[in-house]
Design an enzyme around this catalytic site. Sequence first.
Site, PDB file in Angstrom:
ATOM      1  N   ASP A  44      37.496  35.386  36.422  1.00 36.15           N
ATOM      2  CA  ASP A  44      37.934  34.038  36.041  1.00 36.15           C
ATOM      3  C   ASP A  44      38.701  34.107  34.715  1.00 36.15           C
ATOM      4  O   ASP A  44      39.277  33.107  34.268  1.00 36.15           O
ATOM      5  CB  ASP A  44      36.764  33.039  36.003  1.00 36.15           C
ATOM      6  N   SER A  45      38.778  35.305  34.125  1.00 39.93           N
ATOM      7  CA  SER A  45      39.680  35.515  32.981  1.00 39.93           C
ATOM      8  C   SER A  45      41.128  35.254  33.385  1.00 39.93           C
ATOM      9  O   SER A  45      41.998  35.147  32.525  1.00 39.93           O
ATOM     10  CB  SER A  45      39.519  36.933  32.424  1.00 39.93           C
ATOM     11  N   ASP A  83      35.180  36.752  41.152  1.00 31.97           N
ATOM     12  CA  ASP A  83      34.360  35.992  40.201  1.00 31.97           C
ATOM     13  C   ASP A  83      34.130  34.584  40.745  1.00 31.97           C
ATOM     14  O   ASP A  83      35.057  33.975  41.282  1.00 31.97           O
ATOM     15  CB  ASP A  83      35.123  35.890  38.872  1.00 31.97           C
ATOM     16  N   LYS A 112      30.793  37.903  41.766  1.00 33.77           N
ATOM     17  CA  LYS A 112      30.124  37.997  40.457  1.00 33.77           C
ATOM     18  C   LYS A 112      29.843  36.591  39.974  1.00 33.77           C
ATOM     19  O   LYS A 112      30.686  35.711  40.103  1.00 33.77           O
ATOM     20  CB  LYS A 112      31.011  38.723  39.442  1.00 33.77           C
ATOM     21  N   GLU A 114      27.721  34.301  36.660  1.00 37.27           N
ATOM     22  CA  GLU A 114      27.123  34.384  35.321  1.00 37.27           C
ATOM     23  C   GLU A 114      25.737  33.749  35.294  1.00 37.27           C
ATOM     24  O   GLU A 114      25.511  32.714  35.938  1.00 37.27           O
ATOM     25  CB  GLU A 114      28.032  33.663  34.305  1.00 37.27           C
ATOM     26  N   GLU A 181      27.849  41.618  28.664  1.00 31.07           N
ATOM     27  CA  GLU A 181      29.034  41.288  27.844  1.00 31.07           C
ATOM     28  C   GLU A 181      28.647  40.946  26.409  1.00 31.07           C
ATOM     29  O   GLU A 181      27.756  40.106  26.170  1.00 31.07           O
ATOM     30  CB  GLU A 181      29.811  40.122  28.473  1.00 31.07           C
TER      31      GLU A 181
HETATM   32  O1  KIV Z   1      36.522  37.386  34.161  1.00 29.34           O
HETATM   33  C1  KIV Z   1      36.418  38.483  33.573  1.00 29.34           C
HETATM   34  O2  KIV Z   1      37.414  39.106  33.209  1.00 29.34           O
HETATM   35  C2  KIV Z   1      35.073  38.986  33.321  1.00 29.34           C
HETATM   36  C3  KIV Z   1      34.878  40.222  32.489  1.00 29.34           C
HETATM   37  C4  KIV Z   1      33.461  40.532  32.291  1.00 29.34           C
HETATM   38  C5  KIV Z   1      35.579  41.442  32.968  1.00 29.34           C
HETATM   39  O3  KIV Z   1      34.142  38.403  33.763  1.00 29.34           O
END
Ligand code: KIV
Length: 267
Positions: A44-45, A83, A112, A114, A181
Amino acid sequence: MKKWNVAAVRGAKGRTKLGCVTAYDACFARLADESGVPVILVGDSIGMTALGHATTLPVTMEDILRATAAVARAVKNALVVADMPFGSYQCGDDKAMENAVAALKAGADAVKLEGGERVCGLIRRMTEAGIPVLAHVGMTPQSVNEYGGFKKQGKTAEAAEAIFADARAVEAAGAFAVTLECIPAGLAARITASLGIVTVGIGAGNGCDAQWLVMHDLLGLNDAVPSFVKKYAFLADEVRKAFSAYVSEVAAGAFPPSGGDSGPEAR
Ligand code: KIV
């Protein structure tokens, strides 16, 4: 080159340290894949690297699905992780399951998300449904409003113990790996030694089983990067040079070259 899957990532623990990156489009995903990157995260970056946002919070499931499909089409060997953006798993577990299923249908091999103990029920449900989960604890950027900025976490003994408990909990819930992180290197190393799953550090020192770097940071496409980043190339300068050479040559009539008509050609 071997095809990476969840079992291969699990098997790398204690054997091979994995250098993993983010990618958001087919061009860079293909280049990363051809270079032997084992795991590509459609992070999500993307909100900050490609979409011009100040945080990851505005990123939508649609943003991630389009990027995941592009990355998956380009990749032959890397494991592709999508993500789960903010809002895609906070509004009920049924909605979260639908979104994770959509990510796998778009071509992701895993998702992924959080959070530690508070998302363990969801991690369990996803893994039981055949959706591999890479967890993410420590500094979780979707909680930026809670932190008041992207700040290192786990600095007090109590905060470190809470992160340790989160890491143990996501492993017990079935996650095949966990992102650590922006936490102290010593804490990340202790978590890595005590878990049976792969830890993927970012700003968490060199004691993790694997590392993430955001592609734009690693390639030097971003001028300003977090202090833990190493730039392996300085592409921002190269790109500026190329664009301005092109603009100057067109202005000067030097491009396209004069004379001869090569005729229209397909690319
Ligand atoms: O979205 C992202 O880039 C991340 C990092 C931990 C690589 O979640």
